[in-house]
Design an enzyme around this catalytic site. Structure first.
Site, PDB file in Angstrom:
ATOM      1  N   TYR A  57       8.296  -3.915  13.094  1.00 35.41           N
ATOM      2  CA  TYR A  57       9.113  -5.075  12.724  1.00 35.41           C
ATOM      3  C   TYR A  57      10.457  -5.104  13.452  1.00 35.41           C
ATOM      4  O   TYR A  57      11.303  -5.927  13.151  1.00 35.41           O
ATOM      5  CB  TYR A  57       9.402  -5.069  11.218  1.00 35.41           C
ATOM      6  CG  TYR A  57       8.223  -5.372  10.322  1.00 35.41           C
ATOM      7  CD1 TYR A  57       6.924  -5.362  10.796  1.00 35.41           C
ATOM      8  CD2 TYR A  57       8.428  -5.673   8.977  1.00 35.41           C
ATOM      9  CE1 TYR A  57       5.857  -5.624   9.957  1.00 35.41           C
ATOM     10  CE2 TYR A  57       7.360  -5.942   8.142  1.00 35.41           C
ATOM     11  CZ  TYR A  57       6.077  -5.909   8.629  1.00 35.41           C
ATOM     12  OH  TYR A  57       5.025  -6.169   7.797  1.00 35.41           O
TER      13      TYR A  57
ATOM     14  N   LYS B 156       0.409   6.758   8.165  1.00 35.76           N
ATOM     15  CA  LYS B 156      -0.903   6.730   8.799  1.00 35.76           C
ATOM     16  C   LYS B 156      -0.873   7.748   9.948  1.00 35.76           C
ATOM     17  O   LYS B 156      -1.274   7.466  11.086  1.00 35.76           O
ATOM     18  CB  LYS B 156      -1.126   5.283   9.295  1.00 35.76           C
ATOM     19  CG  LYS B 156      -2.526   4.920   9.639  1.00 35.76           C
ATOM     20  CD  LYS B 156      -3.443   4.760   8.440  1.00 35.76           C
ATOM     21  CE  LYS B 156      -4.854   4.582   8.963  1.00 35.76           C
ATOM     22  NZ  LYS B 156      -5.902   4.829   7.985  1.00 35.76           N
TER      23      LYS B 156
ATOM     24  N   ASP C  82      -4.148   4.134   3.591  1.00 33.37           N
ATOM     25  CA  ASP C  82      -5.318   3.507   2.956  1.00 33.37           C
ATOM     26  C   ASP C  82      -5.658   4.203   1.641  1.00 33.37           C
ATOM     27  O   ASP C  82      -5.988   3.558   0.637  1.00 33.37           O
ATOM     28  CB  ASP C  82      -6.534   3.447   3.892  1.00 33.37           C
ATOM     29  CG  ASP C  82      -6.584   4.589   4.884  1.00 33.37           C
ATOM     30  OD1 ASP C  82      -5.587   5.326   4.989  1.00 33.37           O
ATOM     31  OD2 ASP C  82      -7.607   4.770   5.554  1.00 33.37           O
TER      32      ASP C  82
ATOM     33  N   ASP D 136       5.892  -2.761   3.330  1.00 30.69           N
ATOM     34  CA  ASP D 136       5.766  -4.203   3.105  1.00 30.69           C
ATOM     35  C   ASP D 136       4.445  -4.510   2.407  1.00 30.69           C
ATOM     36  O   ASP D 136       4.397  -5.201   1.381  1.00 30.69           O
ATOM     37  CB  ASP D 136       5.835  -4.909   4.476  1.00 30.69           C
ATOM     38  CG  ASP D 136       5.910  -6.416   4.337  1.00 30.69           C
ATOM     39  OD1 ASP D 136       6.116  -6.909   3.209  1.00 30.69           O
ATOM     40  OD2 ASP D 136       5.757  -7.108   5.363  1.00 30.69           O
TER      41      ASP D 136
END
Ligand code: NAP
Length: 400
Positions: A149, A216, A267, A291
């Protein structure tokens, strides 16, 4: 006479009568702000008698500012927020076209508000898709400045994208399909660690059991994997005596006053929030993960309508409703002021006025339990009575 809030040695210095700038917001902003301000003043009076009160100072942004000054975010507004350090805002219209940046992003970047804080908890009576929504009670700390971002992104086929592709393939043998769009994912040790520090400090102050680093890193080893590694490192180096890594806390033999530091792959974290929500209390995540997690978690407890938010840096903070301006309801005294009201509660908690924050949260909880709620909740709650924005505020005030 009001006084300015100060910040020294990593702490807010809050006078009894602080001046707090507010941006009313566009669309339904004025409706919800009017209601929220009455609730704040009532909670302040209730919690502290006449000892503490806030001098609210209006500063302009958005459409109101544009009409009055020709600027969407006048310098005077930024100067006032900088001078007074802590502010609260309603939603702002993002002007479409004309190359104007989102006002929210501008505020965040100008004041370096690097932690986006989103508490997610259930209020009794709110319709939720979960069987036991009350089991979820987390505070998400999302890094607000870096990651994908950060705005370093180039259109497919642009000279910039092509140059980056050529550079990476010629210098490092990277395999990127020609003509691809390119986005860059910068994540620094500095940016990651200051976010994790805020999350740990919050967990220690509010006696929450754990901080979970969400990443991740199994796929993106140096960016997201870096976040995990730097997070554990800063927990060990700065809070060694007051935190314990999950691996060392197995079997429950650790000192219960210590905050457990754990990490989860993104996840898996989504699944955990659904299946074992009560094992999580504070979450620290890079920008994109944070987010996505914030909105998914908010949906579990009954949607975004009540979700508050705060953007906090070192010595500066702006609290805000997380929904938009809902322009079709502007001026109708109809929409739910809950999000901006709970953002105010977060603000008082951040300033150390926990009694005021609790009074607000209690009032809102009781108002919902009494089933006199605004249209958005009334349409989903059997037997509820629909009330206006101002009547809902009234109902909260009865219970603060
Ligand atoms: P929105 O204003 O959040 O509205 C979408 C829908 O959400 C509304 O039509 C309404 O649903 C519901 N809603 C929103 N706020 C509500 C409230 N307080 N009480 C009850 N229901 C509420 O999203 P949008 O229409 O996409 O965006 C409108 C403008 O807001 C845009 O200019 C956007 O840029 C801006 N925006 C600003 C912020 C911010 O300042 N933080 C954030 C997001 C969007 P129903 O129609 O079902 O009643």
């Amino acid at each position: 006479m009001g006084e300015r809030i100060d910040y020294a040695d990593g702490r807010w210095v809050v006078p009894d009568h602080p001046i707090i700038p507010f941006i009313e917001g566009d669309g339904t902003g004025p409706d919800i702000w009017r209601a929220a301000r009455r609730v704040f003043d009532a909670a302040l009076a209730k919690a502290s008698g006449k000892k503490r009160r806030v001098e609210w100072l209006e500063v302009l942004a958005g459409e109101k500012a544009f009409k009055a000054t020709g600027h969407w975010l006048p310098d005077a507004t930024l100067d006032q927020i900088r001078a007074h350090r802590v502010a609260i805002k309603g939603p702002l219209t993002t002007p479409v076209g004309g190359g104007i940046r989102s006002l929210n992003v501008t505020l965040r970047q100008t004041l370096d508000l690097y932690a986006c804080i989103r508490p997610v908890r259930y209020f009794d009576g709110v319709p939720s898709p979960m069987r036991e929504p009350q089991r979820l009670d987390v505070v998400i700390f999302r890094e607000n400045i870096e990651d994908v971002y950060s705005g370093v992104e180039y259109r497919a086929g642009s000279a910039e994208a092509d140059a980056v592709i050529a550079f990476l393939s010629e210098r490092f043998g990277a395999k990127i399909r020609p003509g691809s769009a390119i986005g860059i994912k910068p994540m620094s040790k500095f940016g990651s660690q200051r976010l994790v520090v805020k999350a740990i400090q919050y967990a220690l102050r509010t006696r929450r059991a754990s901080v979970t680093l969400v990443h991740k890193g199994n796929i993106m080893k140096f960016t997201e994997g870096g976040f995990r590694e730097w997070g554990y490192e800063v927990a060990r180096e700065r809070f060694g005596g007051r935190t314990v890594p999950e691996a060392d806390a197995a079997g429950g033999s650790h000192d219960a006053a210590k905050v457990i530091i754990k990490d989860r792959i993104t996840d898996a974290m989504f699944a955990q929030l659904v299946l074992r929500p009560d094992e999580y209390s504070v979450i620290a995540a890079p920008n994109l993960n944070g987010d996505l997690l914030s909105d998914a978690a908010a949906a579990q407890v009954g949607g975004l309508g009540l979700a508050p938010g705060g953007n906090v840096g070192d010595g500066y903070a702006v609290f805000e409703a997380t929904h938009g301006t809902a322009p079709k309801y502007a001026g109708l005294d109809k929409v739910n002021p809950g999000s901006v009201i709970l953002s105010g509660a977060m603000m008082f908690e951040e300033l150390g006025w926990d009694d005021v924050a609790s009074a607000i949260v209690r009032g809102l909880g009781e108002a919902i339990r009494s089933r006199r709620v605004t249209y958005d909740l009334a349409r989903l709650m059997p037997d509820a009575t629909e009330v206006s924005t101002s009547q809902f505020a009234e109902c909260i005030i009865e219970h603060v």
